[in-house]
Scaffold this active site. Structure first.
Site, mmCIF file in Angstrom:
data_model
loop_
_atom_site.group_PDB
_atom_site.id
_atom_site.type_symbol
_atom_site.label_atom_id
_atom_site.label_comp_id
_atom_site.label_asym_id
_atom_site.label_seq_id
_atom_site.Cartn_x
_atom_site.Cartn_y
_atom_site.Cartn_z
ATOM 1 N N HIS A 1 -57.521 -89.143 -54.242
ATOM 2 C CA HIS A 1 -56.538 -88.349 -54.051
ATOM 3 C C HIS A 1 -55.158 -89.050 -54.266
ATOM 4 C CE1 HIS A 1 -55.305 -84.044 -53.164
ATOM 5 N NE2 HIS A 1 -54.289 -84.767 -53.654
ATOM 6 N N GLU B 1 -54.119 -75.129 -49.055
ATOM 7 C CA GLU B 1 -53.117 -76.207 -48.674
ATOM 8 C C GLU B 1 -52.182 -75.386 -47.838
ATOM 9 O OE1 GLU B 1 -51.329 -78.286 -52.129
ATOM 10 O OE2 GLU B 1 -50.351 -79.566 -50.761
HETATM 11 C C1 LIG Z 1 -45.188 -81.026 -51.218
HETATM 12 C C2 LIG Z 1 -46.237 -81.926 -50.612
HETATM 13 C C3 LIG Z 1 -46.511 -81.726 -49.126
HETATM 14 C C4 LIG Z 1 -47.278 -82.730 -51.230
HETATM 15 C C5 LIG Z 1 -48.525 -82.909 -50.913
HETATM 16 N N1 LIG Z 1 -49.130 -81.969 -51.712
HETATM 17 C C6 LIG Z 1 -49.319 -81.792 -52.965
HETATM 18 N N2 LIG Z 1 -49.666 -80.479 -53.210
HETATM 19 C C7 LIG Z 1 -49.788 -79.968 -54.513
HETATM 20 N N3 LIG Z 1 -49.632 -80.852 -55.513
HETATM 21 C C8 LIG Z 1 -49.237 -82.059 -55.512
HETATM 22 C C9 LIG Z 1 -49.018 -82.572 -54.101
HETATM 23 N N4 LIG Z 1 -48.568 -83.915 -54.079
HETATM 24 C C10 LIG Z 1 -48.401 -83.847 -55.591
HETATM 25 N N5 LIG Z 1 -48.613 -82.928 -56.212
HETATM 26 C C11 LIG Z 1 -48.570 -82.697 -57.592
HETATM 27 O O1 LIG Z 1 -48.324 -83.975 -58.126
HETATM 28 C C12 LIG Z 1 -47.149 -84.049 -59.072
HETATM 29 C C13 LIG Z 1 -46.577 -85.456 -59.081
HETATM 30 O O2 LIG Z 1 -47.153 -86.252 -59.754
HETATM 31 P P1 LIG Z 1 -47.524 -86.293 -61.297
HETATM 32 O O3 LIG Z 1 -46.189 -85.925 -61.874
HETATM 33 O O4 LIG Z 1 -48.738 -85.436 -61.634
HETATM 34 O O5 LIG Z 1 -48.155 -87.630 -61.514
HETATM 35 C C14 LIG Z 1 -46.314 -82.947 -58.334
HETATM 36 O O6 LIG Z 1 -45.450 -82.575 -59.291
HETATM 37 C C15 LIG Z 1 -47.355 -81.787 -57.939
HETATM 38 O O7 LIG Z 1 -47.515 -81.133 -59.166
HETATM 39 ZN ZN LIG Z 2 -52.373 -83.673 -53.771
#
Ligand SMILES: CC(C)=CCNc1ncnc2c1ncn2[C@@H]1O[C@H](COP(=O)(O)O)[C@@H](O)[C@H]1O
Ligand SMILES: [Zn+2]
Length: 347
Positions: free
Chosen positions: A17, A204
Site C-alpha cells: 500500500h 477510513e
Molecule cells: C489524508 C491521509 C491521512 C492520507 C492517507 N490516506 C489516504 N486515503 C485515501 N487516499 C489517499 C491516501 N493517501 C493517498 N491517497 C490518494 O493518493 C493520491 C496521491 O498519490 P497519487 O497521485 O495517486 O500517486 C492522493 O491524491 C489520494 O487520492
Molecule cells: Zn492509502
C-alpha cells in the site's frame, strides 16, 4: 543504527500500500522544487514531520501541492525511479505501487502517458538490477465520480493485457469524505470481471458503514485501512464477519492513521484487533514521503507498540507474501528469497 534498527532494515519486506505521489522523499522533493522555483513551494508544505498531526482535509491539501510539482512525464519518471530505489534500499523485495493517472493540459500529459511512464520507471529499475519486484495498481480517485472511474478501469484493462504482468489491479482511494462508493460499483464490478485485482480504501472514516457493506459484497481482494470496521470503534460484527469469511487481507498503515488522526495513538491502532484475530494483515506505509516514515520503521513501531518478538515480525513479513496480487510463481520465488535471507537476518 543499533542492532534493532539493523534487524528491521535487513528484514525482507513486502509493501502493498504505497501511493506514488505520497511516497516522494525529501531529496526528490528538493529536486522537484529546484525544477519549478516559480511555484514557491517549500518542503514544509509537502510533508508532516515527527510528532505533527493534521486533519484529513489538511492531509489531502498536501497531495495537491505535490501534484503541482509532479506534472510532466519527466517528473513522473524521476519520482517513480527514486521511490522504487528507496523502497529497495529499505529492504523491500516486492512492491505494489499505486497511482492515479492524471491528465495535465498545461504540459500535455495524458493518462495513458502517465501509466506508460510509471511502467517505464519499473522497467528501468529492473534493467539497472535494483533488487525489487515492482507491480502497478491503477488508482481511481473517488471524488471524480462514475464516468472517470469507468474510463480508468478501461485504461487499466488495456495495460493489464499489454504490460507483461506489471499492471495487476486497481486501487480505490481519495478523500473518504467525498463521494459514495455506490456510484463506483459498476466500474469496480467490471474491473473484477475482467481479472483486475481490487484493493479498496474502506472505512477510513467512521461515516462509511453503508458504503463499506456494499463494497464488501464485491468482494475486494484487499482492504486499505479498514479503520472503522470493527464494533469497538463503531463498525459492526457483520462487517468483520464478511471480511473474515472472504479472508480479505488488510493493509495497515500505522503512522498514516496516527498523523491523519483517524486513530488517536499507536497503541489504539486496529492492527492489534486484527492481529489478535489471526486475520491476514500487512504492515504498509501509505505515503512514506508525506508521513516521513519507511517500511522498516512501521514494522519496528508495530513491534514495539504491541510487543512482537523478532520471530513474530519475521512471520508477519513472510505472511504478507500470500497477500500479493502477482501470481503463484512469484509467491514461490519470494518465499525462497525469505528462506535464503533467514540466516543473514538472524545472524
Ligand atoms: C489524508 C491521509 C491521512 C492520507 C492517507 N490516506 C489516504 N486515503 C485515501 N487516499 C489517499 C491516501 N493517501 C493517498 N491517497 C490518494 O493518493 C493520491 C496521491 O498519490 P497519487 O497521485 O495517486 O500517486 C492522493 O491524491 C489520494 O487520492
Ligand atoms: Zn492509502
Amino acid at each position: 543504527m543499533d542492532n534493532d534498527d539493523v534487524f528491521y532494515r535487513e528484514l525482507p519486506k513486502v509493501e502493498l500500500h504505497a501511493h506514488l505521489n505520497g511516497s516522494v522523499s525529501f531529496q526528490t522533493i528538493e529536486k522537484l522544487i529546484s525544477r519549478k522555483p516559480h511555484l514557491n513551494i517549500e518542503h514544509s508544505m509537502t510533508a508532516i514531520g515527527k510528532g505533527q498531526r493534521r486533519t484529513l482535509d489538511e492531509c489531502f491539501e498536501v497531495f495537491k501541492v505535490i501534484h503541482k510539482l509532479v506534472d510532466t512525464e519527466e517528473d513522473i519518471l524521476m519520482v517513480a525511479t527514486d521511490v522504487i530505489r528507496e523502497f529497495a534500499a529499505d529492504g523491500v523485495k516486492y512492491l505494489e505501487l499505486r497511482s492515479t493517472p492524471r491528465e495535465e493540459k498545461d504540459t500535455g500529459l495524458t493518462k495513458k502517458n502517465y501509466i506508460e511512464t510509471v511502467i517505464k520507471a519499473i522497467q528501468q529499475c529492473k534493467n539497472e538490477g535494483v533488487d525489487i519486484d515492482v507491480r502497478f495498481l491503477v488508482a481511481i480517485d473517488r471524488r471524480n465520480g462514475t464516468e472517470v472511474a469507468m474510463e480508468t478501469v478501461k485504461l487499466a484493462e488495456e495495460f493489464m493485457l499489454s504490460s507483461d504482468g506489471l499492471v495487476l489491479g486497481l486501487d480505490l482511494s481519495g478523500d473518504p469524505t467525498v463521494g459514495h462508493g455506490k456510484y463506483l460499483l459498476p466500474a469496480l464490478q467490471r474491473a473484477k470481471n475482467c481479472g483486475l485485482k481490487l484493493s479498496l480504501h474502506l472505512s477510513e472514516v467512521p461515516s462509511q458503514l453503508e458504503e463499506t457493506d456494499l463494497l464488501l459484497n464485491l468482494p475486494p481482494d484487499r482492504i486499505g485501512h479498514g479503520t472503522f470496521l470493527h464494533p469497538e470503534v463503531g463498525g459492526s460484527q457483520s462487517l468483520v464477519d464478511k471480511v473474515v469469511k472472504n479472508n480479505i487481507p488488510l493493509e495497515l498503515c500505522l503512522t498514516s492513521n496516527v498523523k491523519g488522526q483517524t486513530v488517536p495513538c499507536y497503541s489504539k491502532h486496529h492492527f492489534n484487533y486484527w492481529y489478535q484475530l489471526g486475520h491476514p494483515s500487512v504492515i504498509c506505509t501509505d505515503d512514506k514521503g508525506v508521513f516521513c516514515t519507511d517500511l522498516s520503521q512501521e514494522y519496528q513501531l508495530a513491534a514495539s507498540t504491541f510487543g512482537l518478538s523478532h520471530k513474530a515480525v519475521w512471520k508477519l513479513s513472510q505472511q504478507a507474501i500470500d497477500c500479493i496480487f502477482a501470481p503463484d510463481d512469484v509467491k514461490q520465488q519470494l518465499k525462497q528469497k525469505w528462506k535464503d535471507l533467514h540466516l543473514q537476518v538472524f545472524k
